[in-house]
Motif scaffolding. Structure first.
Motif, PDB file in Angstrom:
ATOM      1  N   PRO A  65       0.791  -1.238   0.000  1.00  0.00           N
ATOM      2  CA  PRO A  65       0.000   0.000   0.000  1.00  0.00           C
ATOM      3  C   PRO A  65       0.820   1.283   0.000  1.00  0.00           C
ATOM      4  O   PRO A  65       0.527   2.201  -0.775  1.00  0.00           O
ATOM      5  CB  PRO A  65      -0.857  -0.137   1.260  1.00  0.00           C
ATOM      6  CG  PRO A  65      -1.059  -1.611   1.384  1.00  0.00           C
ATOM      7  CD  PRO A  65       0.272  -2.195   0.984  1.00  0.00           C
ATOM      8  N   GLN A  66       1.855   1.381   0.824  1.00  0.00           N
ATOM      9  CA  GLN A  66       2.601   2.636   0.892  1.00  0.00           C
ATOM     10  C   GLN A  66       3.258   2.976  -0.437  1.00  0.00           C
ATOM     11  O   GLN A  66       3.338   4.141  -0.824  1.00  0.00           O
ATOM     12  CB  GLN A  66       3.641   2.602   2.013  1.00  0.00           C
ATOM     13  CG  GLN A  66       4.282   3.958   2.283  1.00  0.00           C
ATOM     14  CD  GLN A  66       3.263   5.027   2.673  1.00  0.00           C
ATOM     15  OE1 GLN A  66       2.491   4.850   3.603  1.00  0.00           O
ATOM     16  NE2 GLN A  66       3.255   6.152   1.958  1.00  0.00           N
TER      17      GLN A  66
ATOM     18  N   LYS B 154      -5.659   8.967   3.594  1.00  0.00           N
ATOM     19  CA  LYS B 154      -5.822   8.975   5.046  1.00  0.00           C
ATOM     20  C   LYS B 154      -6.315   7.601   5.477  1.00  0.00           C
ATOM     21  O   LYS B 154      -7.326   7.113   4.965  1.00  0.00           O
ATOM     22  CB  LYS B 154      -6.828  10.052   5.457  1.00  0.00           C
ATOM     23  CG  LYS B 154      -7.037  10.136   6.949  1.00  0.00           C
ATOM     24  CD  LYS B 154      -8.028  11.222   7.307  1.00  0.00           C
ATOM     25  CE  LYS B 154      -8.199  11.246   8.825  1.00  0.00           C
ATOM     26  NZ  LYS B 154      -9.196  12.232   9.232  1.00  0.00           N
ATOM     27  N   GLN B 155      -5.576   6.990   6.409  1.00  0.00           N
ATOM     28  CA  GLN B 155      -5.989   5.670   6.882  1.00  0.00           C
ATOM     29  C   GLN B 155      -7.342   5.779   7.578  1.00  0.00           C
ATOM     30  O   GLN B 155      -7.600   6.723   8.335  1.00  0.00           O
ATOM     31  CB  GLN B 155      -4.950   5.081   7.835  1.00  0.00           C
ATOM     32  CG  GLN B 155      -5.236   3.629   8.161  1.00  0.00           C
ATOM     33  CD  GLN B 155      -4.078   2.931   8.825  1.00  0.00           C
ATOM     34  OE1 GLN B 155      -3.055   3.522   9.129  1.00  0.00           O
ATOM     35  NE2 GLN B 155      -4.237   1.631   9.064  1.00  0.00           N
ATOM     36  N   TRP B 156      -8.207   4.809   7.297  1.00  0.00           N
ATOM     37  CA  TRP B 156      -9.554   4.788   7.855  1.00  0.00           C
ATOM     38  C   TRP B 156      -9.510   4.023   9.176  1.00  0.00           C
ATOM     39  O   TRP B 156      -9.464   2.799   9.189  1.00  0.00           O
ATOM     40  CB  TRP B 156     -10.515   4.152   6.871  1.00  0.00           C
ATOM     41  CG  TRP B 156     -11.949   4.179   7.285  1.00  0.00           C
ATOM     42  CD1 TRP B 156     -12.583   5.140   7.996  1.00  0.00           C
ATOM     43  CD2 TRP B 156     -12.924   3.188   6.987  1.00  0.00           C
ATOM     44  NE1 TRP B 156     -13.896   4.816   8.158  1.00  0.00           N
ATOM     45  CE2 TRP B 156     -14.135   3.623   7.547  1.00  0.00           C
ATOM     46  CE3 TRP B 156     -12.895   1.982   6.296  1.00  0.00           C
ATOM     47  CZ2 TRP B 156     -15.308   2.883   7.447  1.00  0.00           C
ATOM     48  CZ3 TRP B 156     -14.060   1.260   6.193  1.00  0.00           C
ATOM     49  CH2 TRP B 156     -15.247   1.706   6.763  1.00  0.00           C
TER      50      TRP B 156
ATOM     51  N   GLU C 285      -8.417   2.068  12.286  1.00  0.00           N
ATOM     52  CA  GLU C 285      -7.343   1.084  12.464  1.00  0.00           C
ATOM     53  C   GLU C 285      -7.316   0.062  11.326  1.00  0.00           C
ATOM     54  O   GLU C 285      -6.559  -0.891  11.362  1.00  0.00           O
ATOM     55  CB  GLU C 285      -7.541   0.348  13.800  1.00  0.00           C
ATOM     56  CG  GLU C 285      -7.476   1.257  15.017  1.00  0.00           C
ATOM     57  CD  GLU C 285      -6.094   1.863  15.206  1.00  0.00           C
ATOM     58  OE1 GLU C 285      -5.086   1.154  15.024  1.00  0.00           O
ATOM     59  OE2 GLU C 285      -6.036   3.071  15.508  1.00  0.00           O
ATOM     60  N   HIS C 286      -8.146   0.269  10.331  1.00  0.00           N
ATOM     61  CA  HIS C 286      -8.280  -0.693   9.235  1.00  0.00           C
ATOM     62  C   HIS C 286      -7.117  -0.570   8.249  1.00  0.00           C
ATOM     63  O   HIS C 286      -6.518   0.490   8.103  1.00  0.00           O
ATOM     64  CB  HIS C 286      -9.599  -0.466   8.486  1.00  0.00           C
ATOM     65  CG  HIS C 286     -10.798  -0.519   9.370  1.00  0.00           C
ATOM     66  ND1 HIS C 286     -11.352  -1.695   9.817  1.00  0.00           N
ATOM     67  CD2 HIS C 286     -11.545   0.469   9.912  1.00  0.00           C
ATOM     68  CE1 HIS C 286     -12.383  -1.434  10.581  1.00  0.00           C
ATOM     69  NE2 HIS C 286     -12.524  -0.122  10.667  1.00  0.00           N
ATOM     70  N   ASP C 287      -6.848  -1.652   7.539  1.00  0.00           N
ATOM     71  CA  ASP C 287      -5.891  -1.630   6.433  1.00  0.00           C
ATOM     72  C   ASP C 287      -6.619  -1.090   5.205  1.00  0.00           C
ATOM     73  O   ASP C 287      -6.847  -1.802   4.211  1.00  0.00           O
ATOM     74  CB  ASP C 287      -5.351  -3.039   6.155  1.00  0.00           C
ATOM     75  CG  ASP C 287      -4.293  -3.461   7.145  1.00  0.00           C
ATOM     76  OD1 ASP C 287      -3.686  -2.581   7.785  1.00  0.00           O
ATOM     77  OD2 ASP C 287      -4.069  -4.674   7.274  1.00  0.00           O
ATOM     78  N   TYR C 288      -7.014   0.170   5.282  1.00  0.00           N
ATOM     79  CA  TYR C 288      -7.786   0.810   4.216  1.00  0.00           C
ATOM     80  C   TYR C 288      -7.499   2.306   4.277  1.00  0.00           C
ATOM     81  O   TYR C 288      -7.525   2.894   5.357  1.00  0.00           O
ATOM     82  CB  TYR C 288      -9.290   0.554   4.421  1.00  0.00           C
ATOM     83  CG  TYR C 288     -10.120   0.843   3.197  1.00  0.00           C
ATOM     84  CD1 TYR C 288     -10.394  -0.168   2.281  1.00  0.00           C
ATOM     85  CD2 TYR C 288     -10.632   2.107   2.955  1.00  0.00           C
ATOM     86  CE1 TYR C 288     -11.149   0.082   1.146  1.00  0.00           C
ATOM     87  CE2 TYR C 288     -11.385   2.375   1.819  1.00  0.00           C
ATOM     88  CZ  TYR C 288     -11.645   1.356   0.927  1.00  0.00           C
ATOM     89  OH  TYR C 288     -12.388   1.610  -0.192  1.00  0.00           O
ATOM     90  N   TRP C 289      -7.187   2.883   3.132  1.00  0.00           N
ATOM     91  CA  TRP C 289      -6.883   4.304   3.064  1.00  0.00           C
ATOM     92  C   TRP C 289      -7.902   4.988   2.157  1.00  0.00           C
ATOM     93  O   TRP C 289      -8.166   4.521   1.044  1.00  0.00           O
ATOM     94  CB  TRP C 289      -5.470   4.523   2.518  1.00  0.00           C
ATOM     95  CG  TRP C 289      -4.428   4.065   3.471  1.00  0.00           C
ATOM     96  CD1 TRP C 289      -3.717   4.840   4.348  1.00  0.00           C
ATOM     97  CD2 TRP C 289      -3.971   2.722   3.685  1.00  0.00           C
ATOM     98  NE1 TRP C 289      -2.856   4.069   5.088  1.00  0.00           N
ATOM     99  CE2 TRP C 289      -2.997   2.757   4.701  1.00  0.00           C
ATOM    100  CE3 TRP C 289      -4.296   1.489   3.130  1.00  0.00           C
ATOM    101  CZ2 TRP C 289      -2.338   1.625   5.159  1.00  0.00           C
ATOM    102  CZ3 TRP C 289      -3.658   0.354   3.587  1.00  0.00           C
ATOM    103  CH2 TRP C 289      -2.685   0.434   4.589  1.00  0.00           C
TER     104      TRP C 289
ATOM    105  N   LEU D 211      -6.464  -0.478  -0.679  1.00  0.00           N
ATOM    106  CA  LEU D 211      -6.418  -1.556   0.290  1.00  0.00           C
ATOM    107  C   LEU D 211      -5.403  -2.604  -0.125  1.00  0.00           C
ATOM    108  O   LEU D 211      -5.023  -2.667  -1.298  1.00  0.00           O
ATOM    109  CB  LEU D 211      -7.793  -2.199   0.445  1.00  0.00           C
ATOM    110  CG  LEU D 211      -8.347  -2.948  -0.762  1.00  0.00           C
ATOM    111  CD1 LEU D 211      -9.316  -4.026  -0.287  1.00  0.00           C
ATOM    112  CD2 LEU D 211      -9.058  -1.985  -1.698  1.00  0.00           C
TER     113      LEU D 211
END
Length: 131
Positions: free
Chosen positions: A14-15, A30-32, A34-38, A54
């Motif tokens: 992701p990064q 912006k990360q949503w 604590e999820h692995d979703y931006w 994601l």
């Protein structure tokens, strides 16, 4: 009539794709929670949608694999400069730029993780909105 309201980018790292699309188009992420979703903010003031990024849940697309998802096309001011920047950042042209009669110039790019997207430089006076 239903309209597209959100897109998602699958990312093995992701990064790396956050850096790629942020540098190429100026998008912010912006990360949503604590999820692995931006959440992807593509800007405002012009027609368009925002999306998400994601982690990919499988292998990235293989080279020359047929398209198996919706392809998003991004409005750019200068197609040649955008192509140069996309490739400098690790992307590749997979369909060379071509004129779209009465609309503009279109190219298809593969991002560093294998995702396909389009970039379009619209002709002057072409509206992206419905009349």
């Amino acid at each position: 009539m239903s309209r597209t309201v959100h897109f998602e980018i699958q990312a093995s790292q992701p990064q790396a794709l956050i850096d790629y699309y942020g540098s190429l188009f100026g998008w912010t992420f912006k990360q949503w929670g604590e999820h692995d979703y931006w959440l992807v903010d593509t800007g405002s003031g012009k027609p368009g949608i925002d999306g998400g990024l994601l982690p990919r849940r499988g292998p990235p697309p293989a080279d020359m694999q047929s398209v198996n998802a919706f392809v998003c096309t991004i409005d750019v001011a200068q197609i040649d400069a955008a192509i140069e920047r996309a490739t400098e950042l690790g992307g590749a042209v997979i369909v060379p730029k071509m004129p779209v009669e009465g609309v503009g110039t279109l190219v298809y790019i593969r991002d560093p993780d294998g995702n396909m997207f389009g970039m379009m430089q619209f002709n002057p006076g072409v509206l992206m909105e419905k009349p």
